[in-house]
Design a protein around this motif. Structure first.
Motif, PDB file in Angstrom:
ATOM      1  N   GLN A 215       0.844  -1.184   0.000  1.00  0.00           N
ATOM      2  CA  GLN A 215       0.000   0.000   0.000  1.00  0.00           C
ATOM      3  C   GLN A 215       0.884   1.240   0.000  1.00  0.00           C
ATOM      4  O   GLN A 215       2.009   1.225   0.500  1.00  0.00           O
ATOM      5  N   LYS A 216       0.337   2.315  -0.583  1.00  0.00           N
ATOM      6  CA  LYS A 216       1.051   3.592  -0.553  1.00  0.00           C
ATOM      7  C   LYS A 216       0.212   4.595   0.232  1.00  0.00           C
ATOM      8  O   LYS A 216      -1.007   4.489   0.337  1.00  0.00           O
ATOM      9  N   LEU A 217       0.891   5.585   0.787  1.00  0.00           N
ATOM     10  CA  LEU A 217       0.241   6.622   1.577  1.00  0.00           C
ATOM     11  C   LEU A 217      -0.015   7.828   0.681  1.00  0.00           C
ATOM     12  O   LEU A 217       0.921   8.392   0.107  1.00  0.00           O
ATOM     13  N   GLN A 218      -1.287   8.193   0.566  1.00  0.00           N
ATOM     14  CA  GLN A 218      -1.654   9.428  -0.117  1.00  0.00           C
ATOM     15  C   GLN A 218      -2.009  10.457   0.940  1.00  0.00           C
ATOM     16  O   GLN A 218      -2.948  10.270   1.710  1.00  0.00           O
ATOM     17  N   ILE A 219      -1.267  11.530   0.987  1.00  0.00           N
ATOM     18  CA  ILE A 219      -1.465  12.541   2.013  1.00  0.00           C
ATOM     19  C   ILE A 219      -1.502  13.909   1.358  1.00  0.00           C
ATOM     20  O   ILE A 219      -0.749  14.190   0.425  1.00  0.00           O
ATOM     21  N   ASN A 220      -2.391  14.748   1.839  1.00  0.00           N
ATOM     22  CA  ASN A 220      -2.607  16.073   1.277  1.00  0.00           C
ATOM     23  C   ASN A 220      -2.004  17.120   2.202  1.00  0.00           C
ATOM     24  O   ASN A 220      -1.978  16.955   3.421  1.00  0.00           O
ATOM     25  N   CYS A 221      -1.533  18.210   1.609  1.00  0.00           N
ATOM     26  CA  CYS A 221      -1.016  19.318   2.403  1.00  0.00           C
ATOM     27  C   CYS A 221      -1.245  20.614   1.649  1.00  0.00           C
ATOM     28  O   CYS A 221      -1.372  20.633   0.424  1.00  0.00           O
ATOM     29  N   VAL A 222      -1.319  21.713   2.414  1.00  0.00           N
ATOM     30  CA  VAL A 222      -1.470  23.058   1.852  1.00  0.00           C
ATOM     31  C   VAL A 222      -0.222  23.844   2.214  1.00  0.00           C
ATOM     32  O   VAL A 222       0.192  23.877   3.378  1.00  0.00           O
ATOM     33  N   VAL A 223       0.396  24.475   1.207  1.00  0.00           N
ATOM     34  CA  VAL A 223       1.646  25.196   1.431  1.00  0.00           C
ATOM     35  C   VAL A 223       1.520  26.613   0.887  1.00  0.00           C
ATOM     36  O   VAL A 223       0.714  26.888  -0.004  1.00  0.00           O
ATOM     37  N   GLU A 224       2.294  27.508   1.479  1.00  0.00           N
ATOM     38  CA  GLU A 224       2.442  28.856   0.944  1.00  0.00           C
ATOM     39  C   GLU A 224       3.585  28.817  -0.064  1.00  0.00           C
ATOM     40  O   GLU A 224       4.702  28.392   0.259  1.00  0.00           O
ATOM     41  N   ASP A 225       3.300  29.268  -1.289  1.00  0.00           N
ATOM     42  CA  ASP A 225       4.247  29.111  -2.384  1.00  0.00           C
ATOM     43  C   ASP A 225       5.586  29.794  -2.119  1.00  0.00           C
ATOM     44  O   ASP A 225       6.635  29.294  -2.541  1.00  0.00           O
ATOM     45  N   ASP A 226       5.560  30.917  -1.402  1.00  0.00           N
ATOM     46  CA  ASP A 226       6.806  31.648  -1.164  1.00  0.00           C
ATOM     47  C   ASP A 226       7.662  31.004  -0.082  1.00  0.00           C
ATOM     48  O   ASP A 226       8.845  31.338   0.040  1.00  0.00           O
ATOM     49  N   LYS A 227       7.082  30.089   0.696  1.00  0.00           N
ATOM     50  CA  LYS A 227       7.810  29.530   1.840  1.00  0.00           C
ATOM     51  C   LYS A 227       8.148  28.047   1.673  1.00  0.00           C
ATOM     52  O   LYS A 227       9.200  27.601   2.132  1.00  0.00           O
ATOM     53  N   VAL A 228       7.261  27.278   1.074  1.00  0.00           N
ATOM     54  CA  VAL A 228       7.455  25.829   0.978  1.00  0.00           C
ATOM     55  C   VAL A 228       7.263  25.398  -0.471  1.00  0.00           C
ATOM     56  O   VAL A 228       6.289  25.796  -1.125  1.00  0.00           O
ATOM     57  N   GLY A 229       8.192  24.561  -0.969  1.00  0.00           N
ATOM     58  CA  GLY A 229       8.100  24.036  -2.318  1.00  0.00           C
ATOM     59  C   GLY A 229       8.064  22.522  -2.345  1.00  0.00           C
ATOM     60  O   GLY A 229       8.279  21.849  -1.321  1.00  0.00           O
ATOM     61  N   THR A 230       7.835  21.958  -3.502  1.00  0.00           N
ATOM     62  CA  THR A 230       7.769  20.499  -3.639  1.00  0.00           C
ATOM     63  C   THR A 230       9.133  19.849  -3.407  1.00  0.00           C
ATOM     64  O   THR A 230       9.207  18.743  -2.873  1.00  0.00           O
ATOM     65  N   ASP A 231      10.196  20.543  -3.804  1.00  0.00           N
ATOM     66  CA  ASP A 231      11.533  19.976  -3.576  1.00  0.00           C
ATOM     67  C   ASP A 231      11.811  19.807  -2.082  1.00  0.00           C
ATOM     68  O   ASP A 231      12.387  18.794  -1.657  1.00  0.00           O
ATOM     69  N   PHE A 232      11.394  20.792  -1.311  1.00  0.00           N
ATOM     70  CA  PHE A 232      11.595  20.707   0.144  1.00  0.00           C
ATOM     71  C   PHE A 232      10.847  19.509   0.715  1.00  0.00           C
ATOM     72  O   PHE A 232      11.379  18.747   1.535  1.00  0.00           O
ATOM     73  N   LEU A 233       9.591  19.296   0.289  1.00  0.00           N
ATOM     74  CA  LEU A 233       8.798  18.181   0.810  1.00  0.00           C
ATOM     75  C   LEU A 233       9.429  16.845   0.439  1.00  0.00           C
ATOM     76  O   LEU A 233       9.521  15.926   1.266  1.00  0.00           O
ATOM     77  N   GLU A 234       9.850  16.709  -0.814  1.00  0.00           N
ATOM     78  CA  GLU A 234      10.452  15.442  -1.240  1.00  0.00           C
ATOM     79  C   GLU A 234      11.740  15.146  -0.463  1.00  0.00           C
ATOM     80  O   GLU A 234      11.983  14.014  -0.039  1.00  0.00           O
ATOM     81  N   GLU A 235      12.573  16.171  -0.285  1.00  0.00           N
ATOM     82  CA  GLU A 235      13.827  15.954   0.447  1.00  0.00           C
ATOM     83  C   GLU A 235      13.573  15.555   1.900  1.00  0.00           C
ATOM     84  O   GLU A 235      14.230  14.635   2.426  1.00  0.00           O
TER      85      GLU A 235
END
Length: 255
Positions: A215-235
């Motif tokens: 199974q895989k985990l699907q999780i949702n999040c809301v970010v402010e574009d100027d503060k958090v990016g997708t690269d940060f989440l993946e790392e």
């Protein structure tokens, strides 16, 4: 033989049947010749009728083609006339709108107070008198204009500062895949939610079957574009190497 010789002497015509037969055949020949002549005439007449009928049919076809061409030309003219009528109607409507706008502007101009027109006063002075009589008033007008300009700039700045700044946000759906079916998905989700950052807020989640019991985990999040990016989440998520095999962006939507 004596009887035959006596008959010949007496002028008896023994060849008459042959001559009569020959004359009969000659008459038949004449009759057949006349018949052949009448048949040839009939054939010629038939040919003439055929040619006349062909001429009539060709002329009728030509007439039909001409009528069809005229009909098409009339239809084209009707279409062009309709198009011109539409264009004239549209242009008339545009002119009416423009006339209305001009009338409205003229009415506004009539109702608005007219701005004073500066009048330049020139006075002849003597060569010995170089004093500017209007210098003080010009300075006062410049000071008043500067004061009004400063007040307007201050009011604009105050109005602009009152407006709340619009923060650009995005909704991101992440697919977090484990190594195998023995991975504790509860601990994996707890590890993912332990990531904290300014402008990051975790949302709902669910487990989705992949294959072979994994199974895989699907999780949702809301970010402010100027503060958090997708690269940060993946790392940050891939730092949990004991649980996480890979991270994918399943959905990305601007809010």
């Amino acid at each position: 033989m004596a009887a035959l010789a006596e008959a010949m002497r007496n002028g008896i015509w023994f060849e008459r049947p042959k001559f009569e037969e020959a004359e009969y055949k000659y008459q038949e020949y004449l009759v057949d010749a006349k018949k052949e002549g009448s048949v040839s005439q009939q054939i010629a007449q038939a040919r003439q009728k055929i040619q006349n009928s062909l001429k009539d049919s060709s002329s009728s076809v030509a007439g039909e083609a001409e009528v069809e061409a005229l009909r098409k030309q009339v239809e084209d003219m009707a279409k062009e006339n309709e198009l011109l009528r539409r264009m004239v109607t549209e242009m008339t409507q545009k002119f009416d709108k423009l006339d209305g706008r001009l009338s409205a502007l003229e009415s506004q101009g009539d109702g608005a107070p007219s701005k004073p027109v500066p009048v330049t006063v020139e006075e002849e002075t003597d060569d010995d008198d170089d004093v500017d009589l209007f210098g003080s008033s010009d300075e006062e007008e410049d000071a008043e204009a500067e004061r009004i300009r400063a007040e307007r700039l201050a009011a604009y700045a105050a109005k602009k500062s009152k407006k709340a700044a619009v923060i650009a946000k995005s909704s991101i759906l992440l697919d977090v895949k484990p190594w195998d079916d023995e991975t504790d998905m509860g601990e994996l989700e707890t590890a993912v939610r332990s990531i904290e950052a300014d402008g990051l807020k975790w949302g709902g989640s669910q487990l989705v079957k992949v294959a072979f019991g994994i199974q895989k985990l699907q999780i949702n999040c809301v970010v402010e574009d100027d503060k958090v990016g997708t690269d940060f989440l993946e790392e940050e998520i891939t730092k949990f190497e004991d649980f996480v095999q890979s991270v994918d962006i399943a959905a990305f939507n601007k809010i």
